[in-house]
Write an enzyme that holds these catalytic residues in place. Structure first.
Site, PDB file in Angstrom:
ATOM      1  N   HIS A  76     -25.531  50.107  30.357  1.00  0.00           N
ATOM      2  CA  HIS A  76     -26.300  49.184  29.509  1.00  0.00           C
ATOM      3  C   HIS A  76     -25.652  47.809  29.593  1.00  0.00           C
ATOM      4  CE1 HIS A  76     -22.986  50.411  26.963  1.00  0.00           C
ATOM      5  NE2 HIS A  76     -23.338  49.575  26.002  1.00  0.00           N
ATOM      6  N   ASP A  80     -19.086  44.396  27.130  1.00  0.00           N
ATOM      7  CA  ASP A  80     -17.872  45.148  27.517  1.00  0.00           C
ATOM      8  C   ASP A  80     -18.125  46.059  28.724  1.00  0.00           C
ATOM      9  OD1 ASP A  80     -19.474  46.522  25.549  1.00  0.00           O
ATOM     10  OD2 ASP A  80     -17.899  48.027  25.328  1.00  0.00           O
ATOM     11  N   HIS A 282     -13.214  55.123  26.364  1.00  0.00           N
ATOM     12  CA  HIS A 282     -13.966  54.143  25.570  1.00  0.00           C
ATOM     13  C   HIS A 282     -13.555  54.211  24.094  1.00  0.00           C
ATOM     14  CE1 HIS A 282     -17.610  52.221  23.764  1.00  0.00           C
ATOM     15  NE2 HIS A 282     -17.722  51.594  24.921  1.00  0.00           N
TER      16      HIS A 282
HETATM   17 ZN   LIG Z   1     -19.237  50.061  25.027  1.00  0.00          ZN
HETATM   18 ZN   LIG Z   2     -22.580  49.452  23.926  1.00  0.00          ZN
END
Ligand SMILES: [Zn+2]
Ligand SMILES: [Zn+2]
Length: 315
Positions: A76, A80, A282
């Site tokens: 997406h 980041d 993450h």
């Molecule tokens: Zn992320």
């Molecule tokens: Zn995200």
């Protein structure tokens, strides 16, 4: 042995797939953790899953040749996950001979790329193909003789896609057996590998006669989503699931609210999807170290690993 070690090493299918986790932080890079980027390679073709800020530097530290990247799988367009993309495109444009890059991403990727390429001044030398993905069921978005890439929409605050990378079953030639059938390195060997059969002195030799079957591998990537059915679908029977696990269990409510996964969610996906090994990454910057995440995830799903920056995973 008629075939030298060097020759055997030159058969790329015999090399295990290698994967490097370039960054393990969510949202912002920290002193110890860069943001998301995973590099993997198959038969010399480099691929990246996301390309957060600093990904190029991490690749450089890991000793990865950046111009090898031919495909980028974007989950997406949150910063980041993509802020390093323009820089990487410039590097590939300078270094590669016929620079070409295919970018996979969610619906709207073409428009974002249009703006991204105009966000700083440079002459783009890279031929860029963009494949937009919008699918509620697992869909194959790329396939060749060796591997397959599949994708599915997941549920984040913006359009987001989860992927898997599947190396197909392949045959590895048995040296002694091949020699018995009169097959030497060269065109006949190549044909046998490519087409699954070849003819020697009028006799057809099938690859099964002189080779052993090497089972394929499946790696699934789930980033930035709340727990939802597509997570289970994309991860089904994966040898390795690389999943975001932004939060510990004590912050599970927060995870659900901001459409992310907790350790429990990642473990539930791995368990119910019959995954062999789980690797979580993450992490929220609120966790200075990953000790609690590690304890939680291994209690819930014993065959788990907690990623760290520049971690190498062999498959
Ligand atoms: Zn992320
Ligand atoms: Zn995200």
């Amino acid at each position: 042995l008629p075939f030298s070690e060097t020759f055997l090493k030159a058969i790329p299918s015999l090399k295990p797939m290698k994967l490097t986790v370039l960054g393990t932080s969510s949202m912002v890079p920290t002193k110890d953790r860069n943001v998301t980027g995973i590099y993997f390679e198959h038969k010399g073709e480099g691929m990246l899953l996301d390309c957060g800020e600093g990904t190029q530097r991490q690749m450089s530290i890991a000793g990865i040749n950046r111009i090898k990247v031919k495909k980028v799988l974007i989950t997406h367009w949150h910063g980041d996950h993509v802020s390093g993309l323009v820089g990487l495109i410039q590097t590939i444009g300078h270094g590669a001979e016929e620079p070409e890059l295919t970018i996979y991403g969610p619906k709207g990727s073409k428009e974002v790329m249009y703006h991204l390429l105009r966000s700083c001044i440079f002459y783009n030398k890279v031929k860029i193909n963009i494949e937009e993905i919008d699918t509620k069921t697992v869909k194959t978005v790329f396939e060749n003789n060796d591997y397959q890439i599949q994708a599915i929409n997941v549920q984040h605050s913006v359009p987001c896609v989860a992927y898997n990378f599947i190396i197909k079953d392949q045959y590895n030639i048995n040296v002694a057996k091949a020699e018995k059938h009169g097959i030497k390195p060269g065109p006949k060997m190549g044909e046998l590998q490519r087409k699954g059969k070849t003819t020697i002195n009028g006799k057809t030799i099938k690859v099964e006669d002189v080779a052993t079957l090497k089972k394929g591998k499946k790696v699934a990537f789930i980033f930035d989503t709340r727990i939802c059915k597509p997570c289970f679908d994309i991860a089904e029977d994966a040898d390795l699931l690389i999943s975001e696990s932004s939060f510990e269990q004590q912050h599970a409510e927060r995870a659900a609210k901001v459409k992310h996964l907790s350790t429990k969610d990642a473990a539930d996906i791995a368990t119910q999807a019959n995954v062999k090994q789980l690797l979580i990454t993450h992490f929220s910057q609120r966790y200075k170290d990953t000790q609690t995440l590690k304890k939680e995830i291994t209690d819930l799903f014993p065959n788990s690993l907690v990623a760290f920056d520049l971690m190498n995973v062999k498959l």
